[in-house]
Design an enzyme around this catalytic site. Structure first.
Site, PDB file in Angstrom:
ATOM      1  N   ASP A  70       0.814  -1.214   0.000  1.00  0.00           N
ATOM      2  CA  ASP A  70       0.000   0.000   0.000  1.00  0.00           C
ATOM      3  C   ASP A  70       0.848   1.266   0.000  1.00  0.00           C
ATOM      4  O   ASP A  70       0.468   2.270  -0.608  1.00  0.00           O
ATOM      5  CB  ASP A  70      -0.938   0.002   1.208  1.00  0.00           C
ATOM      6  CG  ASP A  70      -2.169  -0.880   0.979  1.00  0.00           C
ATOM      7  OD1 ASP A  70      -2.295  -1.438  -0.131  1.00  0.00           O
ATOM      8  OD2 ASP A  70      -2.989  -0.998   1.907  1.00  0.00           O
ATOM      9  N   GLY A  71       1.988   1.247   0.668  1.00  0.00           N
ATOM     10  CA  GLY A  71       2.859   2.421   0.676  1.00  0.00           C
ATOM     11  C   GLY A  71       3.354   2.766  -0.723  1.00  0.00           C
ATOM     12  O   GLY A  71       3.378   3.931  -1.127  1.00  0.00           O
ATOM     13  N   ARG A  75       2.442   6.125  -3.117  1.00  0.00           N
ATOM     14  CA  ARG A  75       3.467   6.914  -3.813  1.00  0.00           C
ATOM     15  C   ARG A  75       3.175   6.968  -5.315  1.00  0.00           C
ATOM     16  O   ARG A  75       3.321   8.013  -5.954  1.00  0.00           O
ATOM     17  CB  ARG A  75       4.851   6.302  -3.548  1.00  0.00           C
ATOM     18  CG  ARG A  75       6.006   7.042  -4.207  1.00  0.00           C
ATOM     19  CD  ARG A  75       7.327   6.644  -3.587  1.00  0.00           C
ATOM     20  NE  ARG A  75       7.628   5.238  -3.723  1.00  0.00           N
ATOM     21  CZ  ARG A  75       8.309   4.699  -4.740  1.00  0.00           C
ATOM     22  NH1 ARG A  75       8.768   5.484  -5.715  1.00  0.00           N
ATOM     23  NH2 ARG A  75       8.564   3.409  -4.778  1.00  0.00           N
ATOM     24  N   ASN A 140      -4.201   9.012   1.628  1.00  0.00           N
ATOM     25  CA  ASN A 140      -4.692   8.500   2.905  1.00  0.00           C
ATOM     26  C   ASN A 140      -5.082   9.648   3.835  1.00  0.00           C
ATOM     27  O   ASN A 140      -6.250   9.788   4.181  1.00  0.00           O
ATOM     28  CB  ASN A 140      -3.637   7.634   3.599  1.00  0.00           C
ATOM     29  CG  ASN A 140      -3.814   6.157   3.335  1.00  0.00           C
ATOM     30  OD1 ASN A 140      -4.774   5.743   2.695  1.00  0.00           O
ATOM     31  ND2 ASN A 140      -2.884   5.355   3.828  1.00  0.00           N
ATOM     32  N   ASP A 141      -4.095  10.459   4.214  1.00  0.00           N
ATOM     33  CA  ASP A 141      -4.396  11.474   5.215  1.00  0.00           C
ATOM     34  C   ASP A 141      -3.304  12.521   5.336  1.00  0.00           C
ATOM     35  O   ASP A 141      -2.149  12.300   4.958  1.00  0.00           O
ATOM     36  CB  ASP A 141      -4.623  10.819   6.589  1.00  0.00           C
ATOM     37  CG  ASP A 141      -3.543   9.812   6.958  1.00  0.00           C
ATOM     38  OD1 ASP A 141      -2.356  10.186   6.943  1.00  0.00           O
ATOM     39  OD2 ASP A 141      -3.878   8.665   7.251  1.00  0.00           O
ATOM     40  N   ASP A 170      -3.477  13.960  20.708  1.00  0.00           N
ATOM     41  CA  ASP A 170      -2.127  13.622  20.255  1.00  0.00           C
ATOM     42  C   ASP A 170      -1.939  13.979  18.788  1.00  0.00           C
ATOM     43  O   ASP A 170      -0.834  14.304  18.357  1.00  0.00           O
ATOM     44  CB  ASP A 170      -1.853  12.134  20.466  1.00  0.00           C
ATOM     45  CG  ASP A 170      -1.510  11.808  21.917  1.00  0.00           C
ATOM     46  OD1 ASP A 170      -1.483  12.737  22.749  1.00  0.00           O
ATOM     47  OD2 ASP A 170      -1.283  10.624  22.214  1.00  0.00           O
ATOM     48  N   ALA A 205      -6.472  10.049  20.386  1.00  0.00           N
ATOM     49  CA  ALA A 205      -6.260  10.177  21.832  1.00  0.00           C
ATOM     50  C   ALA A 205      -6.646  11.578  22.310  1.00  0.00           C
ATOM     51  O   ALA A 205      -5.829  12.305  22.871  1.00  0.00           O
ATOM     52  CB  ALA A 205      -4.815   9.855  22.199  1.00  0.00           C
TER      53      ALA A 205
END
Length: 286
Positions: A70-71, A75, A140-141, A170, A205
């Protein structure tokens, strides 16, 4: 004459891709198809792919094949963002959400794509601008994350420019539907089908009573302002730190619907989600 005249390759930096590359080069040779790759990547393997820069590969390829996980797919999608070029993910490691096929199915899949026997799954991206006017894109984000020892992520969130909620956490994650199964999921966000064009804002968090995620429409920008009590933050784009922000800084995140087109011929999103996330449901359901 098939639809594929030129194939672009993007390789995982460490995983063994020799079998997959051999399959692609053999298939291309049978059909007179040109194979392009990035110079640093094809330079470390023994193949006859033509080394070109990223812009040339994105411009010339009729199909881009991502070899890795997935990485590597993320890319690859960033490399061709905004173009109609389909991207095929070949899985060289653990089961992923984006990589579609295993190496053993590669030859048959390339033949099917060449015959226009495939579907595509449009994938939305999100974009923002960092220092010096540098635009960054994530599939993704984009996350504003605390740096240990430098204070919390304290951010005001304004969908459509309308201040709505302040998070102390966090991290605050702005995710696509694709990213709903990544960092956003680990922070407690919802699973969202990639067919839904939505922007998720998820606190990780949260240090407050309100810790709910927001689901926003793709046509609505979201502004994030770092409040005076915020620490120095890292800006993570698809997991890579690409900048830093401090109190008083702000960014605007914009959705880019259909920024990439992922080839689909096998499993559904829900099948992949059940397997990778081990979704089983309540024991009470039997």
């Amino acid at each position: 004459m098939g639809m594929v005249g030129t194939v672009g390759l993007v390789l995982h930096p460490q995983r063994d891709s020799a079998e997959a590359i051999d399959t692609i080069m053999r298939w291309a040779g049978e059909r007179g198809v040109t194979v392009l790759g990035l110079p640093k990547e094809v330079g470390r393997i023994d193949c006859s792919a033509v080394g070109v820069d990223a812009a040339t590969l994105a411009e010339r390829a009729d199909l881009v094949v991502s070899l890795g996980g997935d990485g590597t797919m993320l890319r690859t999608m960033r490399l061709i963002a905004g173009r109609p070029t389909p991207v095929l993910g070949v899985n060289l490691g653990r089961l992923g959400f984006l990589a579609e096929i295993d190496v053993c199915d590669l030859h048959a899949t390339l033949t099917a794509i060449d015959a226009d026997d495939y579907t595509v799954e449009p994938r939305m991206a999100v974009r923002t601008t960092l220092g010096a006017g540098r635009q960054v894109i994530a599939f993704n984000d984009i996350a504003l994350a605390r740096i240990p020892g430098e204070g919390l992520t304290v951010v005001s969130v304004a969908p459509g420019g309308d201040p709505f909620v302040r998070y102390a956490a966090d991290a605050v994650i702005v995710a696509t539907s694709t990213g709903s199964t990544a960092y956003s999921f680990s922070a407690g966000g919802p699973i969202v089908s990639p067919r839904v064009e939505a922007v998720l804002v998820v606190p990780a968090a949260a240090h407050s009573a309100f810790n709910r995620a927001l689901v926003l429409p793709a046509d609505e920008q979201v502004e994030l302002e770092l409040l005076p009590t915020c620490g120095r933050l890292a800006v993570e784009v698809d997991g890579a730190v690409l900048g830093h922000l401090g109190p008083g800084d702000r960014i605007t995140v914009t959705a880019l619907p259909g920024a990439a087109r992922v080839v689909r011929r096998g499993t559904t999103f829900y099948e992949r989600a059940r397997r990778k996330l081990r979704v089983g449901g309540s024991a009470e359901a039997g």
